[in-house]
Every structure is written in C-alpha cells, then in structure tokens.
Design an enzyme around this catalytic site. Structure first.
Site, short mmCIF file in Angstrom:
data_model
loop_
_atom_site.label_atom_id
_atom_site.label_comp_id
_atom_site.label_asym_id
_atom_site.label_seq_id
_atom_site.Cartn_x
_atom_site.Cartn_y
_atom_site.Cartn_z
N GLU A 49 0.81 -1.16 0.08
CA GLU A 49 -0.04 -0.05 -0.09
C GLU A 49 0.96 1.02 0.15
O GLU A 49 2.01 1.24 0.43
CB GLU A 49 -0.78 -0.02 1.20
CG GLU A 49 -0.27 0.19 2.65
CD GLU A 49 0.24 -1.34 3.06
OE1 GLU A 49 0.89 -1.17 4.22
OE2 GLU A 49 0.18 -2.15 2.41
N ASP A 76 16.33 -38.41 13.68
CA ASP A 76 17.37 -37.83 14.34
C ASP A 76 18.22 -36.61 13.32
O ASP A 76 18.74 -35.89 13.77
CB ASP A 76 18.37 -38.90 14.83
CG ASP A 76 17.43 -39.52 15.83
OD1 ASP A 76 16.68 -39.16 16.33
OD2 ASP A 76 17.95 -40.81 16.00
N LEU A 123 13.73 -33.28 19.58
CA LEU A 123 13.07 -32.05 19.19
C LEU A 123 11.71 -32.16 18.76
O LEU A 123 11.59 -32.73 17.87
CB LEU A 123 13.92 -31.04 18.19
CG LEU A 123 13.37 -29.97 17.57
CD1 LEU A 123 13.25 -28.91 18.60
CD2 LEU A 123 14.32 -29.46 16.39
N GLU A 124 10.84 -31.66 19.75
CA GLU A 124 9.27 -31.93 19.34
C GLU A 124 8.54 -30.65 19.62
O GLU A 124 9.21 -29.67 20.05
CB GLU A 124 8.59 -33.04 20.17
CG GLU A 124 9.35 -34.40 19.97
CD GLU A 124 9.17 -35.01 18.66
OE1 GLU A 124 8.04 -34.81 17.87
OE2 GLU A 124 10.00 -35.57 18.03
N HIS A 160 16.46 -39.05 23.93
CA HIS A 160 15.50 -38.23 23.17
C HIS A 160 14.18 -38.25 23.97
O HIS A 160 13.49 -39.19 24.55
CB HIS A 160 15.29 -38.88 21.92
CG HIS A 160 16.60 -38.85 21.17
ND1 HIS A 160 16.81 -39.50 19.91
CD2 HIS A 160 17.94 -38.18 21.46
CE1 HIS A 160 18.05 -39.15 19.54
NE2 HIS A 160 18.80 -38.62 20.41
N ASP A 206 11.24 -38.24 22.32
CA ASP A 206 10.34 -39.03 21.79
C ASP A 206 10.27 -40.47 22.26
O ASP A 206 9.60 -41.28 22.00
CB ASP A 206 10.39 -39.01 20.07
CG ASP A 206 11.88 -39.72 19.77
OD1 ASP A 206 12.61 -39.88 20.64
OD2 ASP A 206 12.19 -39.75 18.50
#
Length: 686
Positions: A137, A369, A429-430, A490, A492
């Site tokens: 804009e 992994d 890592l989750e 881990h 998980d």
C-alpha cells in the site's frame, strides 16, 4: 498577501530547518508531507521590525507564534522567535513552479529587503506491505515500525533459503545474483513511488541505505535492463532471464537509486539472508534519503528520509495434529519388514512415501534424528524448510542434497564436534499442538527439547547454538524437559501427541512403567502369569509376566524411570496448561544399562510404543511382542483400547530387529512433512 493559513496544513512530519537570505533568490526542493522551518529573525536584514509573506496557491504556511489579529495587508511584527513553517500540498509539474517571498520592514514600515524562495515539490514514498495483506500500500503511516498482533503492523521478510538451482545447488541466499525470475517470489516487494517534475534539480539525488548490522541480514535488488542490447534483443532477453542489479548488501551500504520523473513506481526486491538468532532479533530497517548539494567538492546533506521496517519470518515446527503431506524413511539391507509395514500404513493413510535408499543413507536409518521439518511464512508466500541437525551421521547429506530445491528451504546450525551429543539428534526436538496456558495463547504450540537434569553437575545437553536458534524464533517458546536419564536421551522415547476430537484437540501420551505393572498384575490375577513376552522372536529369550513381576531389580529401575517421567509430566502440565484428563499413560517398560562405571541410563525393555508415527487418524506403532491372551497381544489390545476411543486406528509395525535392538523405534526411523498452520505467526500477541 496570502492569508496566514493559505489552504491549511496537514499533520507534518520530517521538519527541516531552511536557511534563506534577504535580497537573494533561493531554489528549494521540498517533499510533499514534510515541513520547512525558516527562522525569520535569523534571515532578516539589520533593524527589521516587521515582515509580510506572499506565496503561490500550491504553498501553505503558518507563522509561530501566531500573530495577533491584523489586516492581511498589514506587515506582521517580527519577534525574536518568529518562525515560518512552509509545506507543499502536491507535487510540482516543473522545476521552480511555486514561489514564496518574505519582505522585511523597518520601524516606519519601510521596505528593507526581500527573500525569495523558488520551490519544487516532489512526492517520495518508500512502501512495503505494512498491513500484511499481500499488497504494498502507499505510504502506510506505520511502515517504519513493527507491532505484533492481528491489529499490528510491519512488513514480513523471508529468508531466501531455498534453491532455484537443482544442479550444483546452494541456497539462494548464498548467491549474490538472481538466477531465475521465479526467485523473486521468495523476496518481499518494496516500492519506491515518486511524483514530480521530469528530473530533479541539479545535484539532488535519491539514495537507499542500510546500517552495517542490518546489511548482514538482507540484500536488495531492483529490476534493470541490459543497456547494450537493442530493443528486439532486450525484449527476448527479458522473457528468459532478467537482470536484477544488487542495490544493497554487506559490501554496499548505500547506493543512488533512479528518480524516474512524472508519476512513477520502481520495484525493489528484499531478500532475507539469516534467521533470527541470539545476536539478531529479526528486525531490519531500510532507509531512502533525498540528498541536497551544498557546494562542489562538499558532501551532500540529507533533507528527507523515509524508512521501512521488516521482521524476518521465524522457522516454525509442525506438530502431529497438522495434516501430513509426505513421509520419509530409509531403506537398509536389514529393514525390509519395517519398510513393508510403513508402505502399507502410508498407502492406507493416503500420503506420499519417499524412501531414502542405501546409496544415499549409507546405512544410517535414523531419519528423525538427522532433520526436523518446518516452514516459513509471509503474507505473499510460504515454503517448507528443513532444519538439519548438527548430529551429522551418515545421513548428513540427505537434507541438503535431496530436500533443498525450488520452494524447499534449508537451514542448519553448526556446532563444535566436541560439543555435539546424542541430545542434538532431533528425536530430542518436538513441538506441542496449540495450547493456552494461564490465559496466554500459544496458537503455534511450544517447542519441546530434552536436556540434563537442572541440578546435574555433569550430563549431556542440546548444543547451545541449536537452543539459541530455537529460542530466537520466538513464536513457539521452548520447554526444556529432563531426558538425559535415557541412554539415547530423546524426548520422543517417553512422550508424543495424538489428535483428539474433544477437550484441547489432542492428547499427550506418556510412557508409564506403572501402567505396565498394573496391567501385568491383572494378567497374573486372571491366571495368565505364564504368558510370555518376545515369544516367537529369533535370538530373543522369552520372559513370562510372572518373571517380570518377580524381578525386584527391574521394578526398582522402573520406579526410577517413572519418577523421571513424572518430573517431566509435571513440567508439561504446567507449561502446556494440561489436566490429567489430557494425558494418557501407555504401558511401556524400561531397563537400566551401564554406560560407564557407576553410570546407568534407561532403554526400552520391549519396543517403545510411544515412539510412533502419527498420520492423521492412523498411528504406526512399534509392535511390542507382549504376552498373549487368547491369541492376542495384551499390550496391543491395551493400546488399541486407549486410542480407539479417540477415533484413532492402530497399526503395529515390526521394527524389533532393525530398530528396537539398535535403541530406536518407528518414530526414530521416520519423518513427516506436514501442512503449515492456518494461523499466521505475525498475529501473535506479545
């Protein structure tokens, strides 16, 4: 003489002090929307007591302090602090087409001199998509700042981390040129809008500039046409390849940009080079200045500056509750049975399956992994981005060589090899589904990582460069759990999320040794104490339910494991705003193994059913090979009972020899790329 308000004035910005001299004509370039301040006493002849002002209709002025009511024909008393505020209402068609004069008078109102201004007005606006609707804009009043929220403002910039090249490829952000026009969609459009005479007065010029710090994070390109080609060749050239010269970079902090004359627009393309991180908050400013010449051999001075602000889009993880797109697994010499089960599950679920063959994976089967799938998003474009872990096993080339490509980005964080531990693999890592915690919304969920216990004097942790990166993305505020009690380490291995039709839209599944002992005691009470685990498995010694229940050392080890999981359970309840009804305990048994002298860590006793793959309503669960009653595995039956109440279908996949015995399961050996959130990250409230 013009009345004191001569057409009225709008709210002014960019005030600028102007020097004028009596008995001289001064040519001035004025930007519409800016204000010129003339100290009348400073420019007056000696002994001046009065003044008067005349101007052409396109000029507005006011006087401060305002003069007392007087005839508009009468000179105005000159005070020590008299200031003339001048502005222009619209752009000039020609140079010096507007005028203003100040006449000075002595005590007897006799004329002492006159100062004349020849004015040229231009409109200049550096514009971005500040309202985040996908359209640039004109002159949004909030374009020079950033504010989060659905009513916020500020433009969004993508890191150009995909690759238009598919041969000898590297991320586009590492190329200092635009190789394909398709690359422009990964950049944010910035428009320079101008209106005014055909050319600027001699010596004036427009420059675009950026700070040294910001220049490390962006580049700016603009369209250009090769000047050496004739018109016919130029048209043919533009069909296939366009020339986009570099305007700003870490080597070029300031550069003159063309003033096109008349009513014109020039597009610029802004490219993000790096993600937010510990040393970079993601905010970028780009400035456009109009420079005025003073004298030959002297530097020009800025008389007007416009500024726009971008925020670099964060990398966003996708939880199990989002729709799958593609499933990734490895093919190895010994995982045929696992691969067969995965093929059937993915086909039944209706998604794509991509198999990484052994010539690529070199025997490394741990797809989870090595990498984590996420995406980046802006109002005009989004694409998936893979985060490559510093683990760097034999799959290390897969994310870069096989995934990086057009509209598929790549990012990694490099750590010192001595600092990398098993906790840097991305089974650790989750991310949770969206949650609300004590009234605070996390519509993109919260990242979950595993670390050493807070009071531990030694232990393994996720490397700092990865943690810093995750925290800096800001939109999925991380939670740290205690996972160092596990041999692999881990998160998980003891938790996951599955979709649910009620409550918060999901359930947290937690491994629970207590649930195993409760289930097995029930079996014993019902006369099934001699039912055997691992029955029929080659090279595996069957063990009865009764033997497990009578193993006091195993019970003690699992009491320890349960206490570790319960510590994490409390953290997750607190940090995700969960109740006990949001959590389901799965019957999973562990055992401790000696890693070093007097140092023991836990591994799954039988295939760890929480380490599953979630594909919509279909769950791919490690086949536990539990005790059978009436021909059916009790652990499978319990799992189905717990999940089918949520409308979830359980498929049990044999990963015993090819994954479980190597200390991993179905989730460790697979990965899922998912659709992005509908929610737009810039609408978050902070």
């Amino acid at each position: 003489m013009c009345p004191a308000h001569c057409g009225g004035t709008a709210a002014m910005i960019h005030p600028r002090t102007l020097r004028v001299d009596f008995n001289k004509t001064t040519s001035v370039l004025c930007v519409v929307g800016s204000e010129l301040n003339v100290n009348l006493n400073r420019s007056a002849p000696p002994n001046s007591k009065f003044f008067s002002v005349k101007c052409t209709p396109s000029v507005q002025y006011t006087i401060t302090p305002p003069p007392q009511e007087t005839s508009h024909l009468s000179p105005i008393p000159l005070k020590g602090n008299s200031v003339l505020l001048i502005s222009m209402s619209h752009a000039s068609q020609h140079e010096n087409d507007s005028k203003l004069s100040v006449r000075y008078y002595g005590e007897n109102k006799d004329s002492l001199g006159i100062a004349v201004l020849h004015l040229t007005a231009v409109e200049i606006s550096l514009d971005v998509d500040a309202d985040r609707d996908g359209i640039v804009e004109k002159n949004n009043p909030n374009k020079g700042s950033w504010e989060w929220g659905s009513n916020g403002h500020g433009a969004v910039l993508l890191v150009n981390c995909d690759s238009e090249r598919t041969y000898l490829k590297k991320p586009d952000s590492q190329e200092d040129y635009i190789s394909k026009v398709s690359d422009l969609k990964d950049m944010s459009l910035m428009v320079l809008r101008t209106r005014g005479p055909a050319r600027l007065p001699d010596g004036y010029k427009l420059t675009m500039h950026v700070s040294q710090g910001d220049a490390e994070s962006i580049r700016v390109f603009r369209p250009g046409t090769p000047s050496l080609l004739n018109n016919t060749l130029r048209k043919l050239y533009s069909v296939f390849v366009k020339d986009y010269p570099l305007v700003l970079s870490s080597e070029v902090l300031s550069q003159e940009v063309p003033y096109l004359g008349g009513t014109a627009e020039m597009n610029f393309y802004v490219e993000g080079l790096r993600f937010p991180d510990k040393d970079f908050d993601g905010l970028i400013s780009i400035n456009l200045s109009l420079l005025e010449p003073i004298s030959a051999g002297l530097p020009e001075t800025p008389i007007f500056t416009d500024k726009v602000v971008f925020r670099v889009a964060p990398w966003i993880m996708t939880p199990n509750t989002l729709q799958p797109v593609e499933v990734f697994v490895c093919s190895t010499s010994d995982n045929y049975q696992f691969l067969k089960g995965m093929r059937n599950l993915v086909a039944k679920s209706g998604y794509k399956l991509k198999i990484c063959h052994e010539y690529v994976n070199r025997g490394d089967r741990w797809m989870q992994d090595e990498l984590e799938f996420g995406y980046i998003d802006s109002p005009h474009h989004w694409f998936p981005v893979v985060l490559d872990s510093p683990r760097d096993g034999d799959l290390l080339d897969f994310p870069y060589e096989e995934l990086l490509g057009p509209d598929f980005g790549y990012v990694t964080r490099v750590a010192e090899r001595k600092d990398v531990t098993g906790l840097d693999s991305f089974g650790n890592l989750e991310v949770s589904p969206p949650v609300t915690v004590n009234g605070k919304n996390f519509p993109l969920g919260r990242i979950i990582i595993g670390v050493a216990f807070p009071t531990a004097t030694k232990g393994r942790n996720m490397t700092k460069v990865v943690q810093d990166f995750l925290w800096a993305q800001k939109v999925q505020e991380p939670i740290a759990l205690f996972s160092d009690w596990l041999l692999v380490g881990h998160v998980d291995e003891f938790m996951t999320f599955v979709p649910a039709p009620d409550r918060k839209g999901f359930r947290l599944l937690l491994a629970s040794p207590d649930a195993v002992y409760k289930l097995f005691r029930g079996l014993q009470n019902d006369g099934h104490g001699q039912a055997k685990l691992f029955e029929g498995l080659i090279d595996e010694e069957p063990v009865t339910v009764e033997e497990i229940l009578n193993d006091e050392e195993l019970q003690a080890e699992n009491n320890y494991v349960q206490s570790c999981i319960d510590w994490n359970r409390d953290v997750l309840k607190r940090e995700l705003g969960l109740d006990d009804d949001d959590i389901i305990d799965l019957p999973i048994l562990f055992k401790l193994v000696a890693e070093e002298e007097d140092e023991y860590r836990a591994v799954a006793y039988y295939p760890d059913m929480v380490n599953m793959i979630v594909l919509g309503n279909n769950l791919g669960i490690p086949k536990p090979f539990g005790p059978k009653v009436n021909g059916r595995c009790v652990l499978e039956a319990e799992m189905c009972s717990l999940m089918e109440g949520l409308g979830l279908c359980c498929t049990f996949i044999d990963d015993f020899a090819s994954y479980h015995k190597l200390l991993g399961e179905v989730h460790c050996g697979s990965n899922v790329r998912r659709e992005p959130f509908d929610f737009k990250w810039w609408n978050l409230e902070f």
